[in-house]
Design a protein around this motif. Structure first.
Motif, mmCIF file in Angstrom:
data_model
loop_
_atom_site.group_PDB
_atom_site.id
_atom_site.type_symbol
_atom_site.label_atom_id
_atom_site.label_comp_id
_atom_site.label_asym_id
_atom_site.label_seq_id
_atom_site.Cartn_x
_atom_site.Cartn_y
_atom_site.Cartn_z
ATOM 1 N N ASP A 1 4.873 12.040 1.802
ATOM 2 C CA ASP A 1 5.283 10.645 1.973
ATOM 3 C C ASP A 1 6.685 10.595 2.572
ATOM 4 O O ASP A 1 6.961 9.826 3.497
ATOM 5 C CB ASP A 1 5.334 9.902 0.630
ATOM 6 N N HIS B 1 -5.630 11.368 6.822
ATOM 7 C CA HIS B 1 -5.965 11.258 5.397
ATOM 8 C C HIS B 1 -4.749 10.820 4.584
ATOM 9 O O HIS B 1 -4.851 9.971 3.695
ATOM 10 C CB HIS B 1 -6.521 12.580 4.862
ATOM 11 N N HIS B 2 -3.600 11.401 4.899
ATOM 12 C CA HIS B 2 -2.385 11.069 4.150
ATOM 13 C C HIS B 2 -1.982 9.612 4.405
ATOM 14 O O HIS B 2 -1.582 8.902 3.477
ATOM 15 C CB HIS B 2 -1.242 12.024 4.502
ATOM 16 N N GLY C 1 -3.906 7.173 5.074
ATOM 17 C CA GLY C 1 -4.813 6.314 4.319
ATOM 18 C C GLY C 1 -4.326 6.101 2.896
ATOM 19 O O GLY C 1 -4.336 4.967 2.381
ATOM 20 N N ARG C 2 -3.849 7.178 2.267
ATOM 21 C CA ARG C 2 -3.323 7.065 0.897
ATOM 22 C C ARG C 2 -2.030 6.247 0.879
ATOM 23 O O ARG C 2 -1.813 5.431 -0.020
ATOM 24 C CB ARG C 2 -3.112 8.455 0.297
ATOM 25 N N GLU D 1 -1.182 3.933 3.038
ATOM 26 C CA GLU D 1 -1.509 2.544 3.362
ATOM 27 C C GLU D 1 -2.005 1.803 2.119
ATOM 28 O O GLU D 1 -1.630 0.648 1.890
ATOM 29 C CB GLU D 1 -2.575 2.512 4.463
ATOM 30 N N LYS D 2 -2.786 2.478 1.295
ATOM 31 C CA LYS D 2 -3.262 1.866 0.043
ATOM 32 C C LYS D 2 -2.095 1.514 -0.878
ATOM 33 O O LYS D 2 -2.169 0.560 -1.638
ATOM 34 C CB LYS D 2 -4.227 2.799 -0.681
ATOM 35 N N ARG D 3 -1.016 2.276 -0.784
ATOM 36 C CA ARG D 3 0.171 2.022 -1.611
ATOM 37 C C ARG D 3 1.157 1.112 -0.891
ATOM 38 O O ARG D 3 2.268 0.897 -1.361
ATOM 39 C CB ARG D 3 0.817 3.361 -1.990
ATOM 40 N N GLN D 4 0.773 0.620 0.264
ATOM 41 C CA GLN D 4 1.560 -0.316 1.070
ATOM 42 C C GLN D 4 2.900 0.249 1.532
ATOM 43 O O GLN D 4 3.879 -0.483 1.709
ATOM 44 C CB GLN D 4 1.737 -1.644 0.334
ATOM 45 N N ARG E 1 1.752 0.729 7.506
ATOM 46 C CA ARG E 1 0.696 -0.127 8.038
ATOM 47 C C ARG E 1 0.218 0.524 9.330
ATOM 48 O O ARG E 1 1.029 1.025 10.124
ATOM 49 C CB ARG E 1 1.260 -1.526 8.307
#
Length: 164
Positions: free
Chosen positions: A45, A78-79, A81-82, A84-87, A90
């Motif tokens: 991240d 893949h990373h 995507g994870r 983005e789910k945690r905002q 974008r």
């Protein structure tokens, strides 16, 4: 040609190699654990967010981001995507390229990065910099530079010429 061009490393060279690899991995693991514990961000991240926060408008094409942080595109996808789910980021299709994807650090992602930076830099100081004298740090810089040049695409294999 002599001793420099042996086909196999010496016992001493292998000892140094293992010490380097094991120590670098222990350092990376300790820094990643501290980062995760103190900020909730993984080292991945943090790598993504640092690249995006340094980019114009906090945005990079996903292909460019992969190159900047040295990841394969599938791993990055893949990373992201994870994240983005945690905002934290974008993703949006590029206006000028139907196959391209722009990745942008959200305000939440930039805030998370800023909040993580102080404790992360403190950990870098405590776990890495405080262990070295200025002279040792200069040698680490020399080693890292030599390795970077040696591993660069198109580089000529071999040790740097001795300048001392």
């Amino acid at each position: 040609m002599g001793e420099k061009h042996r086909s196999m490393p010496t016992r001493e060279q292998l000892r140094i190699w293992r010490e380097y690899i094991e120590t670098a991995e222990a350092l990376r693991t300790r820094l990643a654990n501290r980062l995760q514990t103190e900020s909730g961000l993984s080292s991945g991240d943090y790598q993504v967010l640092i690249a995006l926060t340094e980019a114009p408008e906090h945005t990079l094409r996903s292909s460019e981001l992969a190159t900047v942080i040295g990841w394969e595109r599938s791993r990055l996808s893949h990373h992201l995507g994870r994240m983005e789910k945690r905002q934290l980021i974008r993703r949006a299709h590029c206006a000028d390229d139907v196959h391209g994807v722009d990745v942008t650090a959200t305000e939440h992602g930039r805030e998370a990065f800023r909040a993580a930076s102080v404790p992360h830099l403190r950990a870098v100081r405590e776990l890495f910099l405080d262990a070295l004298t200025p002279e040792m740090l200069a040698h680490v810089d020399d080693v890292a530079t030599a390795l970077s040049r040696h591993l660069a695409p198109g580089s000529v294999p071999g040790p740097p010429e001795a300048s001392r």
